[in-house]
Design an enzyme around this catalytic site. Structure first.
Site, PDB file in Angstrom:
ATOM      1  N   GLU A  18     -19.524  19.317   2.639  1.00  0.00           N
ATOM      2  CA  GLU A  18     -20.297  19.632   3.543  1.00  0.00           C
ATOM      3  C   GLU A  18     -20.544  20.760   4.478  1.00  0.00           C
ATOM      4  O   GLU A  18     -20.460  20.493   5.614  1.00  0.00           O
ATOM      5  CB  GLU A  18     -20.591  18.122   4.157  1.00  0.00           C
ATOM      6  CG  GLU A  18     -20.656  16.943   3.266  1.00  0.00           C
ATOM      7  CD  GLU A  18     -20.849  15.769   4.255  1.00  0.00           C
ATOM      8  OE1 GLU A  18     -21.262  14.839   3.568  1.00  0.00           O
ATOM      9  OE2 GLU A  18     -20.468  15.643   5.347  1.00  0.00           O
TER      10      GLU A  18
ATOM     11  N   GLU B 261     -21.618  11.373  -2.283  1.00  0.00           N
ATOM     12  CA  GLU B 261     -21.687  10.153  -1.487  1.00  0.00           C
ATOM     13  C   GLU B 261     -22.955   9.555  -1.297  1.00  0.00           C
ATOM     14  O   GLU B 261     -23.980  10.116  -1.584  1.00  0.00           O
ATOM     15  CB  GLU B 261     -21.444  10.813   0.163  1.00  0.00           C
ATOM     16  CG  GLU B 261     -20.005  11.246   0.042  1.00  0.00           C
ATOM     17  CD  GLU B 261     -19.506  11.958   1.570  1.00  0.00           C
ATOM     18  OE1 GLU B 261     -20.346  11.374   2.617  1.00  0.00           O
ATOM     19  OE2 GLU B 261     -18.811  12.627   1.887  1.00  0.00           O
TER      20      GLU B 261
END
Length: 779
Positions: A441, A542
């Site tokens: 991320e 995710e």
């Protein structure tokens, strides 16, 4: 770094566009207060401080064929309508155009002989005809029937008995019995090195549990062959020593979040202890809000039960071998393993517990191998923080490829990617770690597209220099919270790059919707098929079952949810069946939308609050939902949910991936035009820094690269490697230039565009010296 050896940058192809940021259907990706949830494991009895694993010998080393032959599965039948390797939907499904060529799913728990083999199939006995036939014909037919039944029974008995006898005899053959101890495997009370549903497993600390797997999976564990990859998570999942086919095999995974990288909402008890400490410069608010401040608070705690040792206690207990067994038993076949850079090392001034987490990474890989689970290992943190979220290690400013220390921090990060890549590319681990995420991320909206793309290209070249083309783990890059569209045609012709996206509803707006609104929303928003066409393999690394931001500290320690009154959503013990069914449908709709090529739920487990003694963020625990009915018992049943909701896939994946996308023909031939604008590195421009990038602080390559220790097994006959796959890779690691003083790597003001060296440095108070690193030295 030069381009990877063996790669050809051809003269054709195109580069990626650089559009403005795309907007999530739920919120502005950059304005997320938290883009993932804010910010476990046996005692290390089998790995000593020098990471040596001591296991007692067992004389039999099963191959994958042994595992299949020696294990029988009871006949629990599959879903009768399941017709393909993904789902229970008929082949006339609206999205079945890319499923039609896949084989039928094996019965997840089928006996070795089918019903026709036992009954005679079409020659089954007709009792009416027997009574009307002549006595001789009747007797002859009766004898034939009895003979056939006897033969069938003998076959069944032999199928059951011979493997058992073979295993027992083979295990003990060669032992005179006159002297010497038992050669049984201490990790199984029966001495077996494989086992399936109902088998008993004894862990390194003596704990015994029953392995439950209704999907035909079996474990394999042999101290003499600790790198045996014959285990199978389920009958419908390839064993580790079989090829994973991204056009046929579906990834159904779960994250091990909060284990080696801590987050307040996943492990609240660790943080609750330090919510009112004496403020100091490292914890100005007197509150532990991330792993940095938690580590400082723990280190300052000299009371009984204080100190950084609490972190290793957490590593030992939060995730254990039994969790891996349960993951396979839940019908899941992959785990995503977040790893912090401080598992490798820390530099002076960084409070994290250094090098300790690596012990548990080794355990995770050992357990994953044992239960047939593939691993997506990813670097979850970067020096300076790549996104400013608490799960990057430190909540606050972004100092990776951003700000005056952006290049220097990226240099360190690249070194850690290299260390991890060298380890997982060893032959002992290639079949277990099949995806490698170079960085979790990175916040592209702050860092910049050009800067991040250049970093990804550098990471790719380095990784393929280590592995070679078509070998080693798939490289995974995150979409930077820009959505999937902007990554179309990124690095065409590259060797096996996977795009990862993390869609969440909980951190957007408009959360006050009825429960039945969210399944349809997930079906529409979470599809990845268009990216499978435009980019290549696109996974969902995710997602969760959260339909709002309720839960203790989901948005950060001390931060209240924006949803409002969360009483009913946190009180999961009293959820009605309608609430459980609604959440389950949302979770399954999400799984369906992203089911090809697959997904990883965040996260497997959420720990109890020390204040209430229960899980306070129930949406986020796969295990809790599985036990209480809002996560499906069989994740395959999710496929087809969107069809039942009337949501069509906007881009059915009707073809296979390009050969180069899976390591085939053309892999490693990136078009020259696609990399021409990205070839300069470090990036010529760094955001939020005054002055050109060439004048920003940088480190220099003068230090030996650290090598991660390997697990060794006293009874093993195979080599455990040395932690470094490519012996020709002898490049040095970066370290501060001797005699120079650098700005704060974690919080440098934008005006800090230079570092002080020479006489000026001598007159300036210096921080502690750079760490002494040593390659090939055990940590």
């Amino acid at each position: 770094m030069s381009h990877a050896s063996g790669q050809v940058h051809s003269a054709s192809g195109g580069g990626i566009d650089s559009p403005s940021m795309t907007v999530s259907p739920f919120a502005d990706p950059v304005s997320f207060e938290h883009a993932t949830p804010p910010s476990r494991s046996e005692n290390w009895h089998n790995v000593a401080d020098n990471y040596q694993t001591t296991l007692s010998p067992a004389p039999h080393t099963p191959s994958s064929t042994d595992a299949d032959a020696n294990f029988l599965v009871p006949p629990n039948h599959a879903h009768p309508a399941r017709l393909d390797s993904f789902s229970s939907i008929p082949n006339d499904s609206a999205r079945n155009s890319y499923l039609a060529s896949t084989p039928n799913t094996p019965d997840p728990s089928r006996a070795l002989l089918n019903e026709h083999a036992v009954s005679g199939g079409d020659s089954a006995v007709d009792h009416d005809h027997l009574t009307s036939a002549s006595p001789n014909r009747s007797r002859r037919r009766l004898w034939l029937i009895l003979l056939g039944v006897s033969v069938a029974l003998i076959v069944v008995v032999l199928a059951v008995v011979l493997p058992v006898v073979f295993v027992v005899v083979k295990k003990h053959r060669g032992s005179s019995g006159a002297s010497g101890g038992s050669t049984a495997n201490p990790h199984s009370p029966t001495g077996a090195t494989t086992g399936g549903d109902g088998s008993s497993v004894t862990t390194a600390d003596g704990t015994t549990f029953t392995y439950t797997n209704k999907f035909g999976g079996y474990w394999v564990d042999d101290p003499r062959d600790p790198y045996n990859n014959g285990a199978r998570a389920q009958s419908f999942t390839p064993s580790l020593n079989e090829t994973w086919d991204y056009t046929r095999d579906q990834t159904r995974g779960v994250n091990l979040g909060g284990w080696l990288v801590l987050e307040p909402f996943i492990v609240p008890a660790l943080f609750e202890k330090y919510q009112n400490v004496t403020p100091n410069p490292a914890i100005p608010g007197g509150q532990a809000v991330d792993e940095w401040t938690l580590s400082v608070a723990m280190a300052n705690d000299t009371s009984d039960g204080g100190g950084l040792g609490q972190l290793e206690d957490h590593y030992k207990t939060f995730i254990t071998e039994q969790d891996f067994a349960k993951i396979a038993g839940a019908g899941l076949n992959w785990v995503r393993l977040p790893v912090p850079y401080w598992a490798i090392e820390t530099w002076p001034g960084e409070p994290f517990l250094a090098k300790t987490a690596w012990k548990y990474v080794l355990l995770a890989l050992q357990w994953a191998r044992k239960y047939g689970l593939r691993v997506y290992l990813e670097l979850h943190t970067a020096p300076g923080s790549q996104n400013g979220y608490n799960h990057s290690g430190r909540l606050g400013p972004i100092n990776f490829l951003n700000g005056p220390m952006g290049i220097a921090n990226a240099q360190r990060t690249m070194d850690y990617i290299r260390v991890l890549a060298e380890f997982i590319s060893q032959p002992q681990y290639k079949d277990v770690v099949q995806m490698f995420g170079v960085l979790n991320e990175p916040l592209l909206g702050i860092i910049g597209r050009d800067q991040l793309e250049r970093f990804y290209l550098q990471s790719y070249d380095m990784l393929r220099e280590i592995t070679g083309i078509g070998s080693g783990a798939y490289m995974v890059i995150h979409d930077g919270f820009q959505g999937l569209g902007p990554w179309k045609d990124f690095l065409p012709g590259s060797d096996r790059i996977v795009l990862d996206t993390h869609p969440y509803i909980a951190f957007g707006g408009g959360l006050n919707q009825p429960l039945d609104y969210w399944p349809t929303a997930a079906c529409r928003a979470f599809q990845v098929n268009q990216s499978n066409v435009d980019f290549g393999i696109t996974i969902t690394g995710e997602f969760s079952a959260a339909i709002n931001d309720c839960g203790l500290w989901v948005k950060g320690a001390g931060v209240q949810p924006s949803f409002g009154d969360c009483t009913q959503w946190n009180d999961w013990q009293n959820w009605t069946q309608d609430m459980k069914d609604g959440i389950k449908k949302f979770a399954m709709a999400s799984m369906d939308a992203m089911h090809f090529p697959g997904y990883f739920f965040w996260t497997w487990k959420v720990g109890n609050s020390s204040q209430t003694g229960k899980v306070e963020s129930p949406f986020w625990s796969y295990q809790l939902g599985l036990e209480n009915g809002w996560i499906p018992d069989d994740p395959r049943d999710a496929v087809g949910i969107c069809d039942t909701l009337g949501v069509q896939f906007n881009q059915p994946f009707t073809t296979q991936f390009q050969p180069w996308q899976t390591g085939g023909s053309g892999a490693g031939t990136i078009a020259a035009t696609a990399v021409a604008s990205l070839s300069q590195y470090p990036p010529p421009v760094i955001s939020n820094a005054d002055g050109p990038a060439s004048l920003l602080p940088q480190y220099t390559s003068i230090s030996p690269e650290p090598t991660l220790p390997v697990a060794t097994y006293s009874a093993a006959t195979a080599s455990s490697g040395d932690g470094w796959a490519d012996p020709s890779d002898t490049a040095l690691a970066v370290a501060p230039v001797p005699g120079c003083i650098y700005p704060d790597a974690w919080n440098a003001p934008a005006a800090s565009t230079s570092f002080v060296c020479g006489a000026a440095a001598a007159a300036t108070p210096a921080p502690a010296p750079a760490p002494a690193l040593s390659r090939r030295i055990s940590m």
